[in-house]
Design an enzyme around this catalytic site. Structure first.
Site: not given
Ligand code: VG1
Ligand code: CO
Length: 544
Positions: A113-114, A278, A280, A282-283, A366, A377
């Site tokens: 992801s990010h 982001d 992947d 989804d953000r 987030s 998302k």
């Molecule tokens: C973070 C965010 C959370 C989100 C998760 C996956 O998790 O806070 O809201 O669902 O990333 O997003 P954490 O445990 O680091 O707070 V993604 O777009 O990275 O799959």
């Molecule tokens: Co993501």
């Protein structure tokens, strides 16, 4: 061609976090590391005969190699069909869409992801179930249990497949199909939003927008949707070519990392509308002319205006938000007299509510917003929702937001992240806080008195499953709230997240800088938890 059994030793550290297993690329490249996790997913969902598996990822470094490994293992384990996005690409929401539309049993999504990519960056893998959503906790727990028992995996001795050409291949008993990663998803978007109306907004010669794909997975999706289907000018999508290292950037769409886009929305000749996604896809970050939109407000405003969008014209059943997300959406649910739920952080907790029809929209602070159209998302979906709304209301984004605040009041929100801090110290800080929860009410910190404090526990209203220790919540007499939790997606030490929000409905006080409006709460949070002491930092690394 027959399956080959390869002996393998278990790794102790394969417990999935907030969203699958995320580790450094170097860790994933250890012998059998990826294979063990894939075999553990397979063992959890076996038997595989008769089942279709979707496979794709965000295109980061190691994506292609991992996909070849998974294809061989899926065939060796006897899946009937495997659908793979061309080039190994599938954005997370597109994978969810394909799983649902093609009636697959589930999917393996390769994404961190990010998190940054490249040989020294991060890699990730997760399993999504038949509903298209991230595996629920009972499944991720079982996958982890399997990783601890594993002593072999199954694979085939075959050459790599050509991932870049659409078409079918037969591997043992398995039909492998390389599919267009964009088409099903773009069609779904067209079925939800008023593309003609948005196209006329983009063609009116006055409205100017930009979408920053941050060299991550959404480039091909955004070019197809904005430039090809909606007729936006060429170049509307910037950084649109997915790169294995995201061009050296950090594919996290916030004001810090999406600074190139933020600059286009400010300054002397700002654009009207900008958005980013982001790694992947989804953000989403959505930005108006000189006006930053907080994701918590975004969820609330989309919910309040959903009836203006064709896909939601019949109304919405309910809204859910993750616990640390501000309470702006709660007010809309109350006004609309619809269901409302507060869930732990992570999209997997929305799945049951969406499947049961209890909610239509959901979101996280987030930069995650979504609906029942898929079970992830969805970054581009949120951007299209806003574009459709701007076109339908014939108002700029900032006016839509300000009128919402006037009607409902404003929930000031900010999140302070302390990254790569010492894990033991961070855990100690949270543990100490947990131990003091009972004594906090009635005490004063930085002039604010604590009303109540707890450690968030969630009981799923659909299947009754319980999740404990999901974050410390502290409520204050002035209506403010502080939430502290440790990230479950980081790969360097611990990341402490401090979430702060406070309600304001005095019309004269709706336009403040959130850091200023929340300053007393920020001070109180530090006093209560000892953030500076435990992290050794005098300020957060990232403020959103
Ligand atoms: C973070 C965010 C959370 C989100 C998760 C996956 O998790 O806070 O809201 O669902 O990333 O997003 P954490 O445990 O680091 O707070 V993604 O777009 O990275 O799959
Ligand atoms: Co993501």
């Amino acid at each position: 061609m027959s399956a080959k059994m390869v002996p393998s030793q278990a790794y102790a550290d394969q417990k999935p976090g907030t969203s699958g297993l995320r580790k450094k690329v170097l860790e994933f490249q250890q012998p059998g590391y990826l294979e063990n996790f894939v075999q553990s997913i397979v063992n959890t969902i076996a038997p595989c005969a008769g089942k279709t598996l979707v496979v794709g990822g965000d295109g980061r470094f190691y994506n292609r190699e991992a996909i070849q490994v998974i294809i061989r293992m899926a065939a060796a384990n006897g899946f009937s069909r495997v659908l793979v996005g061309r080039g190994g690409i599938l954005s997370t929401p597109a994978a969810s869409c394909v799983i649902r539309k093609q009636g697959a049993y589930g999917g393996i999504i390769l994404s961190a992801s990010h998190n940054p990519g490249g040989p020294d960056g991060d890699f990730g893998i997760k399993f999504n179930a038949e509903n298209g959503g991230p595996a629920a906790e009972h499944l991720t727990d079982e996958i982890y249990r399997q990783t601890q028992l594993i002593d072999h995996y199954l694979t085939l001795d075959t050459d790599d497949l050509d991932l870049d050409r659409l078409g079918q291949h037969q591997l043992a008993e398995t039909q492998v199909e390389i599919i267009d990663p964009v088409a099903d998803y773009a069609d779904l978007m067209e079925s939800l939003f008023d593309f003609d109306l948005m196209a006329s907004l983009l063609a009116n010669g006055e409205f100017r927008m930009c979408f920053d794909a941050m060299h991550a997975v959404t480039g091909p999706y955004a070019i197809e949707i904005f430039e090809n289907r909606l007729g936006a000018a060429g170049g509307t999508v910037i950084n649109g070519v997915p790169l294995t290292d995201f061009g050296g950037g950090h594919p996290d769409p916030n004001q810090v990392h999406a600074h190139e886009l933020v600059a286009l929305l400010n300054g002397d000749d700002p654009l009207d509308f900008g958005a980013a996604s982001d790694g992947d896809g989804d953000r989403n970050m959505v930005h108006g002319k000189g006006f930053y939109l907080n994701p918590c407000d975004s969820l609330a405003i989309l919910a309040a205006n959903a009836h203006l969008i064709p896909g939601y014209a019949g109304g919405i059943a309910g809204i859910a938000r993750s616990m640390p997300t501000s309470r702006a959406a709660d007010r809309v649910a109350q006004a609309l007299k619809i269901n409302f739920f507060e869930t732990p952080t992570g999209w997997k907790f929305f799945g049951n509510l969406l499947d049961a029809g209890k909610i239509t929209l959901c979101g996280e602070e987030s930069f995650g917003t979504g609906s029942d159209h898929v079970r992830e998302k969805d970054g581009l979906w949120a951007v299209l929702f806003w574009l459709n709304l701007i076109a339908a209301r014939e108002q700029p984004l900032c006016e839509i937001v300000r009128s919402h605040w006037l009607q409902y009041g404003r929930d000031y929100f900010t999140r302070h992240d302390y990254e790569a801090v010492n894990s033991d110290r961070a855990q100690e800080m949270i543990d100490r806080l947990r131990g003091r929860l009972a004594e906090l009410p009635g005490q004063e910190f930085a002039g604010l008195s604590v009303e109540s404090a707890d450690d968030f526990r969630y009981v799923d209203p659909v299947d009754g499953s319980e999740s404990t220790a999901q974050g410390v919540r502290i409520y204050f007499g002035n209506g403010g709230r502080v939430v502290l939790r440790l990230s479950g997606t980081g790969t360097d030490g611990a990341t402490l997240r401090v979430y702060l929000d406070c309600y304001q409905n005095d019309p004269a006080l709706l336009g403040q800088n959130p850091q200023k409006a929340l300053a007393p709460l920020i001070a109180a949070a530090d006093q209560i938890a000892g953030i500076a002491d435990y992290t050794g930092r005098d300020k957060p690394d990232v403020i959103t």
